[in-house]
Design an enzyme around this catalytic site. Structure first.
Site, short mmCIF file in Angstrom:
data_model
loop_
_atom_site.label_atom_id
_atom_site.label_comp_id
_atom_site.label_asym_id
_atom_site.label_seq_id
_atom_site.Cartn_x
_atom_site.Cartn_y
_atom_site.Cartn_z
N GLU A 57 0.68 -1.14 0.14
CA GLU A 57 -0.02 -0.03 0.14
C GLU A 57 1.01 1.37 0.03
O GLU A 57 0.76 2.33 -0.69
CB GLU A 57 -0.87 -0.12 1.29
CG GLU A 57 -1.73 -1.27 1.54
CD GLU A 57 -1.35 -2.33 2.16
OE1 GLU A 57 0.02 -2.76 1.91
OE2 GLU A 57 -1.75 -2.93 3.02
N THR A 294 8.81 -42.61 -0.05
CA THR A 294 8.34 -43.09 1.30
C THR A 294 8.00 -41.66 2.19
O THR A 294 6.95 -41.83 2.77
CB THR A 294 9.77 -43.90 2.00
OG1 THR A 294 9.96 -44.67 1.11
CG2 THR A 294 9.00 -44.56 3.11
C1 AOF Z 1 3.87 -6.91 4.48
N1 AOF Z 1 3.90 -6.46 3.16
O1 AOF Z 1 2.66 -5.35 1.73
C2 AOF Z 1 1.43 -6.12 3.74
C3 AOF Z 1 1.71 -6.63 5.12
O2 AOF Z 1 6.72 -7.31 9.36
P1 AOF Z 1 5.79 -6.16 9.00
O3 AOF Z 1 5.95 -5.28 10.44
O4 AOF Z 1 6.36 -5.35 7.83
O5 AOF Z 1 4.63 -6.64 9.00
C4 AOF Z 1 4.08 -7.73 8.59
C5 AOF Z 1 2.40 -7.97 8.56
O6 AOF Z 1 1.87 -6.96 8.06
C6 AOF Z 1 2.35 -9.17 7.63
O7 AOF Z 1 2.33 -10.36 8.48
C7 AOF Z 1 0.87 -9.24 7.19
O8 AOF Z 1 -0.06 -9.42 8.45
C8 AOF Z 1 0.63 -7.34 7.27
N2 AOF Z 1 0.75 -6.70 5.90
N3 AOF Z 1 2.92 -7.27 5.32
O9 AOF Z 1 5.01 -7.41 4.86
C9 AOF Z 1 2.62 -6.00 2.74
N4 AOF Z 1 0.46 -5.47 3.66
ZN ZN Z 2 1.13 -2.68 6.12
#
Ligand code: AOF
Ligand code: ZN
Length: 364
Positions: A57, A294
């Site tokens: 975003e 297996t």
């Molecule tokens: C992403 N990319 O475009 C969106 C995410 O590790 P952070 O703080 O960057 O946050 C990760 C979390 O943010 C991810 O697990 C998901 O739930 C949310 N959205 N994350 O890396 C993105 N939109």
């Molecule tokens: Zn985000």
């Protein structure tokens, strides 16, 4: 407001954008975003490229700039509402003045979820579930990991048209073409871990390394399923080219000097669900299961083969080892039904992608 057809078309583009991050976002999801201006023209596109980098975003809003005001954002995953490695996307969308947000799949990550509710509370119009099926498939590894707390499994095999992976004398080299093998390397390099059984290690002494070309320096973890700890100390899989975990039984008596993961026994082997939960705890989102039949049979029997990647050569053997070993099927009623997702010709070979007809990861 956009029509349902326009919604579907813009979301399809967002799903395509999300795919650009394939193989480099782990342990984070693949996410794509398209931002329209108030007149419905595309103002910015973005995708999540690597963990710790800007969320999709934020990348799309940066391109759209002021044009986002009063516009619509299409996101393949619900915008996050948390400050983790980066700030909340719900806040970024509000600050940009976006009037409408269209979401494909709800975020199952409890730490980050809540973006849709936050946006609604601030008067943004939110539509959810648009093109959810396509977005689910594009992000299936991460969604399995986030929903079930275990790694997602892609079982890969190469076989002849009659489903055999080795001739009667055990020879198995080059069943499929160089093109198919190059494709395997690409698919393998996108995984976080490569898993093989002790049978394969003893028979072929594979290196189980992958050539990762995304510049991150990332190398997939190698995992050997070796209930009794019989991996030879000099096996190539224990060399220093990549980290290796050897999964053995809790009570296995082994002199092996390696990074051992002790797991409960299950049906004569190891509890593979426990293995996948341990791997998820190490941020392994997707594993690539290779060799042998297996071990693959055990994964299928335990309901843990989430995706089947088959390379089928136009050749017949008529005897020899089947691609899949015993998988808990005694009678036709117990057959493991799959659905085909994709097929393509790779050189002279056929590549098929299938998944269980009743996948464990899908929300009921
Ligand atoms: C992403 N990319 O475009 C969106 C995410 O590790 P952070 O703080 O960057 O946050 C990760 C979390 O943010 C991810 O697990 C998901 O739930 C949310 N959205 N994350 O890396 C993105 N939109
Ligand atoms: Zn985000």
């Amino acid at each position: 407001m956009e029509t349902p057809e326009q919604d579907a078309a813009h979301m399809a583009r967002a799903v395509e954008l999300a795919g650009h991050g394939h193989g480099s976002t782990s342990p984070n999801p693949l996410v794509g975003c398209v931002v329209l201006d108030a007149a419905g023209q595309v103002a910015g596109e973005g995708f999540h490229a690597y963990a710790g980098g800007p969320h999709a975003e934020v990348a799309a809003l940066a391109r759209a700039g002021e044009r986002a005001r009063g516009g619509t954002a299409y996101v393949t995953l619900e915008p996050c509402d948390h400050t983790g490695r980066t700030g909340p996307c719900s806040r970024a969308l509000l600050d940009a003045g976006v009037a409408r947000v269209v979401i494909a799949v709800t975020d199952p990550n409890p730490k980050a979820a809540g973006g849709a509710a936050r946006l609604r509370a601030h008067g943004v119009s939110v539509t959810s579930g648009v093109l959810a099926g396509a977005a689910e498939r594009g992000n299936e590894e991460w969604l399995t990991y986030a929903r079930l707390g275990r790694s997602h499994v892609t079982w890969k095999f190469a076989a002849t048209l009659d489903g055999r992976s080795a001739a009667e004398d055990g020879t198995s080299q080059w069943i499929t073409s160089p093109e198919a093998r190059a494709d395997v390397h690409r698919m393998r390099a996108a995984a976080d871990a490569i898993v093989a059984g002790i049978g394969t290690v003893l028979a072929d002494d594979p290196g189980l390394t992958a050539r990762v070309r995304d510049g991150s320096g990332r190398t997939p973890l190698r995992v050997v399923i070796d209930t009794e700890g019989h991996t030879p100390q000099h096996a190539r899989v224990l060399d220093d080219k990549a980290p290796t975990l050897v999964a053995v039984a809790e009570d296995a008596r082994t002199p092996l000097k390696a990074d051992l993961l002790r797991l409960p026994r299950h049906e004569g082997g190891l509890d593979l669900g426990a293995l996948l939960r341990e791997l998820a705890a190490r941020e392994v989102v997707g594993v690539f299961l290779e060799g042998g039949p297996t071990l693959a049979g055990s994964f299928v029997r335990q309901g843990l083969a989430d995706r089947v990647l088959a390379y089928v050569a136009p050749a017949l053997l008529g005897s020899g080892r089947a691609a899949l070993g015993a998988a808990g099927v005694g009678t036709i009623d117990d057959v493991h039904r799959l659905t085909f997702d994709d097929f393509s010709l790779i050189g002279p070979d056929l590549r098929l992608i299938a998944r269980p007809a009743h996948p464990s990861s899908r929300e009921q």
